[in-house]
Enzyme design. Structure first.
Site, PDB file in Angstrom:
ATOM      1  N   GLU A 243      67.554  58.462  21.141  1.00 13.69           N
ATOM      2  CA  GLU A 243      66.441  57.640  21.851  1.00 13.69           C
ATOM      3  C   GLU A 243      66.035  58.183  23.095  1.00 13.69           C
ATOM      4  O   GLU A 243      65.163  58.230  23.694  1.00 13.69           O
ATOM      5  CB  GLU A 243      67.138  56.460  22.123  1.00 13.69           C
ATOM      6  CG  GLU A 243      67.098  55.345  21.073  1.00 13.69           C
ATOM      7  CD  GLU A 243      65.543  55.016  20.587  1.00 13.69           C
ATOM      8  OE1 GLU A 243      64.925  55.130  21.580  1.00 13.69           O
ATOM      9  OE2 GLU A 243      65.341  54.835  19.393  1.00 13.69           O
TER      10      GLU A 243
ATOM     11  N   TYR B 257      64.524  49.108  27.535  1.00 12.28           N
ATOM     12  CA  TYR B 257      64.015  49.637  26.319  1.00 12.28           C
ATOM     13  C   TYR B 257      65.031  50.278  25.486  1.00 12.28           C
ATOM     14  O   TYR B 257      65.388  49.977  24.280  1.00 12.28           O
ATOM     15  CB  TYR B 257      62.898  50.491  26.416  1.00 12.28           C
ATOM     16  CG  TYR B 257      62.591  51.387  25.008  1.00 12.28           C
ATOM     17  CD1 TYR B 257      62.065  50.643  24.022  1.00 12.28           C
ATOM     18  CD2 TYR B 257      63.215  52.619  24.852  1.00 12.28           C
ATOM     19  CE1 TYR B 257      62.070  51.316  22.744  1.00 12.28           C
ATOM     20  CE2 TYR B 257      62.940  53.242  23.710  1.00 12.28           C
ATOM     21  CZ  TYR B 257      62.235  52.708  22.670  1.00 12.28           C
ATOM     22  OH  TYR B 257      62.392  53.137  21.370  1.00 12.28           O
TER      23      TYR B 257
ATOM     24  N   ASP C 163      58.217  49.687  24.227  1.00 14.96           N
ATOM     25  CA  ASP C 163      57.732  50.977  24.707  1.00 14.96           C
ATOM     26  C   ASP C 163      56.142  51.213  24.472  1.00 14.96           C
ATOM     27  O   ASP C 163      55.642  50.226  24.135  1.00 14.96           O
ATOM     28  CB  ASP C 163      58.511  52.135  23.840  1.00 14.96           C
ATOM     29  CG  ASP C 163      58.370  52.277  22.454  1.00 14.96           C
ATOM     30  OD1 ASP C 163      57.453  51.390  21.880  1.00 14.96           O
ATOM     31  OD2 ASP C 163      58.590  53.142  21.880  1.00 14.96           O
TER      32      ASP C 163
END
Ligand code: SF4
Length: 412
Positions: free
Chosen positions: A41, A124, A142
């Site tokens: 991520e 996020y 996002d």
């Protein structure tokens, strides 16, 4: 309200079915190890999937645990990140790894609030890790998800506006909350296709029948935005939620999301100097607190910018909203810059390579020159002499790595 819930439910079902068949086989999708998912991520922020894959694999090979990341040297971290850019990410990653070791006994925390409290992890990323690794109904929003949601729901306001942003988070939350009640989807082709490779992974993997609908719902939103609902030329005819999409129905796909006016690009021009002495080259490490901090580069200086920008102004520190017309500096200006930077009159200045690249909204032209400084020269403050083999071990900025390659090419 009933219509809204029906629509949310229909989107969820269609996305999950579509994802079951169309999910890409990405290496971080074969594991539920929160550390591996966290690495992916952070790397995927601002960076494309195909670029990230080899970086992710190398990172996990060299730093397979949170403890290893917490204890790695700054040089190793930057070298592993070299080429990904946005290096604050890797420094925050290590700080977070150290917090996990100190405060959580080295085990990645499962509570959303604890994940969110880690350095470099925003709403996020915390939502992505908690949903993908732990199947929690935590929302994600996002750029991909914003695009899908504004189009499907026909939201014309700028998604950065506070109220609109809050509404988008609510929609993303509603979608994933409902998924938490889903049983495992039958006929999950993607998972079956992965079963062989899953068995090889070193971490905890999904077991057949395990409910991972929150994980897959969030990933399906991202995947739809990445593969189908793309910024330009979305594949609406292949889209699993086309029949629910307001932008498609109203012919407004091209105008959503409404991101407002973009600040125009700003052109900047730098001169870099390749100084060689006895098979060694003069290089320096960028200081803390500037763009690309801690990375290595050849001595360089900003040249040819319009009046108002001091030479050597650290990249990104000054905001500009107009496209500067930056003209190529004269050889005299480059020679003066070399003298100011290196402290010696440069002789035999000759062009080596021109590198063009972008950092945020800056369009940068970096011209590298080889410089002969004679034999009496000592390194200016902060610069050191390194052999090509030593330079290979250092993490360079992408642009200066290209200069390094040009030096190698020139020598062969
Ligand atoms: Fe995006 Fe088109 Fe699908 Fe609407 S129909 S969600 S615009 S790809």
């Amino acid at each position: 309200m009933i219509v809204h819930h029906h629509k949310i439910s229909a989107i969820r079902t269609n996305l999950l079915d579509w994802f079951s068949v169309n999910a890409r086989d990405l290496p971080w999708r074969r594991t539920r190890d929160p550390y591996a998912i966290w690495v992916s991520e952070i790397m995927l922020q601002q960076t494309q999937v195909k670029t990230v894959i080899p970086f992710w694999e190398r990172w996990l090979r060299e730093l397979p645990t949170i403890e290893a990341a917490a204890n790695a040297s700054s040089d190793q971290l930057h070298k592993l990140w070299e080429g990904l850019g946005y290096y604050t990410r890797v420094r925050n990653f290590q700080k977070a790894a150290q917090v996990i070791v100190q405060q959580h006994g080295g085990k990645f925390p499962e509570r959303f609030e604890e994940v969110l409290a880690l350095p470099g992890i925003g709403r996020y990323t915390a939502g992505a890790i908690c949903s993908i690794a732990f199947n929690q109904p935590t929302a994600i929003l996002d750029g991909n998800v914003v695009r899908v949601l504004t189009r499907v729901f026909g939201i014309a306001e700028n998604p950065k506006d506070k109220e609109t942003n809050a509404r988008l988070w609510e929609l993303a939350t509603e979608l994933v909350l409902g998924a938490s009640g889903f049983a495992a989807i039958r006929g999950d082709k993607a998972r079956l296709a992965h079963s062989e490779s899953e068995s090889r992974t070193r971490t905890r993997t999904r077991t057949k029948g395990e409910n991972d609908a929150c994980s897959r719902l969030n990933q399906s939103l991202m995947e739809l935005g990445a593969l189908v609902c793309t910024p330009r030329n979305p594949q609406c005819l292949l889209c699993p939620v086309q029949h629910l999409c307001v932008a498609f129905r109203d012919g407004r796909v091209d105008v959503l999301p409404n991101l407002g006016e973009r600040a125009p690009a700003t052109a900047r021009r730098f001169a870099a100097f390749v100084v060689e002495r006895d098979g060694k080259f003069l290089v320096r490490q960028r200081p803390a607190g500037v763009v690309n901090a801690h990375l290595w580069e050849f001595p360089n200086v900003e040249v040819g910018a319009s009046p108002g920008r001091p030479p050597g102004d650290s990249l990104g520190a000054v905001g500009r909203s107009t496209l500067l017309r930056v003209t190529a500096p004269s050889s005299r200006a480059v020679s003066d810059a070399a003298k100011g930077l290196l402290g010696f009159a440069a002789q035999n200045l000759s062009p080596l390579v021109t590198v063009k690249h972008s950092i945020t909204r800056y369009r940068i032209t970096l011209e590298a020159f080889t410089v002969n400084l004679g034999r009496t020269h000592v390194a200016p403050d902060g610069a050191v002499w390194k052999t090509p083999a030593q330079m290979q071990q250092l993490a360079f900025t992408s642009a200066h790595r290209k200069i390094l390659r040009a030096i190698e090419r020139a020598k062969t």
